[in-house]
Scaffold this active site. Sequence first.
Site, mmCIF file in Angstrom:
data_model
loop_
_atom_site.group_PDB
_atom_site.id
_atom_site.type_symbol
_atom_site.label_atom_id
_atom_site.label_comp_id
_atom_site.label_asym_id
_atom_site.label_seq_id
_atom_site.Cartn_x
_atom_site.Cartn_y
_atom_site.Cartn_z
ATOM 1 N N GLY A 1 -101.159 -37.941 49.482
ATOM 2 C CA GLY A 1 -100.293 -39.119 48.943
ATOM 3 C C GLY A 1 -99.201 -39.350 49.972
ATOM 4 N N GLY B 1 -96.638 -41.607 49.316
ATOM 5 C CA GLY B 1 -95.642 -42.406 48.374
ATOM 6 C C GLY B 1 -94.587 -41.702 48.653
ATOM 7 N N PHE B 2 -93.588 -41.951 47.620
ATOM 8 C CA PHE B 2 -92.190 -41.543 47.938
ATOM 9 C C PHE B 2 -92.272 -40.103 47.914
ATOM 10 C CE2 PHE B 2 -91.233 -45.491 45.323
ATOM 11 C CZ PHE B 2 -90.482 -46.050 46.501
ATOM 12 N N GLU C 1 -89.004 -57.701 35.523
ATOM 13 C CA GLU C 1 -88.558 -58.405 36.661
ATOM 14 C C GLU C 1 -89.795 -59.335 37.016
ATOM 15 O OE1 GLU C 1 -86.100 -54.799 39.013
ATOM 16 O OE2 GLU C 1 -88.106 -54.728 39.328
ATOM 17 N N ASP D 1 -95.029 -39.131 40.474
ATOM 18 C CA ASP D 1 -95.499 -39.443 39.098
ATOM 19 C C ASP D 1 -96.577 -38.291 38.484
ATOM 20 O OD1 ASP D 1 -93.914 -41.461 39.491
ATOM 21 O OD2 ASP D 1 -95.484 -43.065 39.740
ATOM 22 N N ALA E 1 -88.712 -43.905 41.311
ATOM 23 C CA ALA E 1 -88.613 -43.416 42.682
ATOM 24 C C ALA E 1 -87.757 -42.339 42.900
ATOM 25 C CB ALA E 1 -88.193 -44.752 43.463
ATOM 26 N N GLN E 2 -86.713 -42.227 42.331
ATOM 27 C CA GLN E 2 -85.520 -41.042 42.561
ATOM 28 C C GLN E 2 -86.247 -39.797 42.124
ATOM 29 O OE1 GLN E 2 -82.851 -40.389 44.283
ATOM 30 N NE2 GLN E 2 -83.220 -42.260 45.434
#
Length: 425
Positions: free
Chosen positions: A14, A16-17, A171, A301, A313-314
């Site tokens: 992965g 991602g973040f 958003e 996640d 994200a954090q």
Amino acid sequence: MSDQSELPHVVVVGGGFAGISAVKALADAPVRITLVDRRVYNTFNPLLYQVATGGLNPGNVTYFLRSLRIKQPNVRVLHEHLVGLDAEARRIRLLNDEWIDYDYLVLANGVTTHYFGTPGAKEHAFAMYSRSQALKIRDTLFVRLEKSASTPTRDDGLRVVVVGGGSTGVEVAGALAELRDQGLRPAYPEIDGEAFSVTIVQRGEEVLKNFHPRLRRYAADQLRRRDVGLHLGPGVAEVHPDSVELTDGTVIPSDLTIWATGVSPHAEVDAWDLPRGRAGRISVGADLRVKGHDRIFAAGDIAATPEELPQLAQPAIQGGSLVGKNIAALVTGGTTSDLKYLDKGTMAIIGRRAAIAQVFDRADFTGGFAWLLWLFVHIMSLIGSRNRLTTFTGLVVRYGFPFYRRPVPIVGDVPSMRPKKPDAG
């Protein structure tokens, strides 16, 4: 120089973040790293809705994973997909049937859209969890706007329903309202302004449930000022091609339904024989090791942490960084540390000069200052200086004075008009 093949092998699944944070934390460790991802790029998901609504190009929010090797030569990037896991033999199987051995495994492959078994949702609603999905929304949006502009009456417009009143739903609804009011009204005189409607459907009585009550009220007021409809209370019973049916029997007409709520692990996780926690996520201990597996970590996640951290994200960044540090400690004979999550806060933007920010769970801000804070945090969180510069430019053009009143969206792929080819023969 030692043989790289003799170094402990860390496989990170992965990009991602969490995955990238884990890789970076291992930059100086005596290991070799294989980063496996089904895509060749990292996606900055918090700004995907800007791509979906024509505010940014997809390249602004994506980062070429192989660029990591420029500063970190101990990384090998593999464009593949994990489908099998043999924890006892310490190896994983990829989609191409290749097996890869590991000394330590990091599962950071994220999650996907969850439709909660809602009939018609997967078939008729548009998810927004990947770059391709965001582009599909953008393309469909402009195709249907052009179709509406060519109809005989000005009241035959575009009705958009956004399912979900969390940060993503708010958003994307706010961005669509900005697109309609400040960019498209002069560009589409054929469509009556009221005919382009945006409605949020949220189960429960409030939007943005994870924010302080004052911020929720502010966001709801700002959405209503922008003529975004809020349909609160009943949930979605079924999604039809041209409408959304609610649990109380209400039917809301919809030309474009965006599903902005719910995530779940990918289906292949079911076959990995790992302990599962809430919502099917992989259960980990305080040091983010998978329960019962000393050499497998999970972050982001996909991980169900003891503190029940939010899927933001954090937590992914801090968790991925800790995983990398823990592996570096283990390979040098040290011990692992537990995650001490620092909640830096959350934020959401509603529109131009309208945002909310909840910082360190102590202070909260609204309006222009919160908007500037949102802008700074999101720009600085992007990977790569080019992405920061192009994204900053794109957001200034969308929201800054005097550009925001000009119809300058990044247009979707609307098919060109061509005459029919004459029949052969």
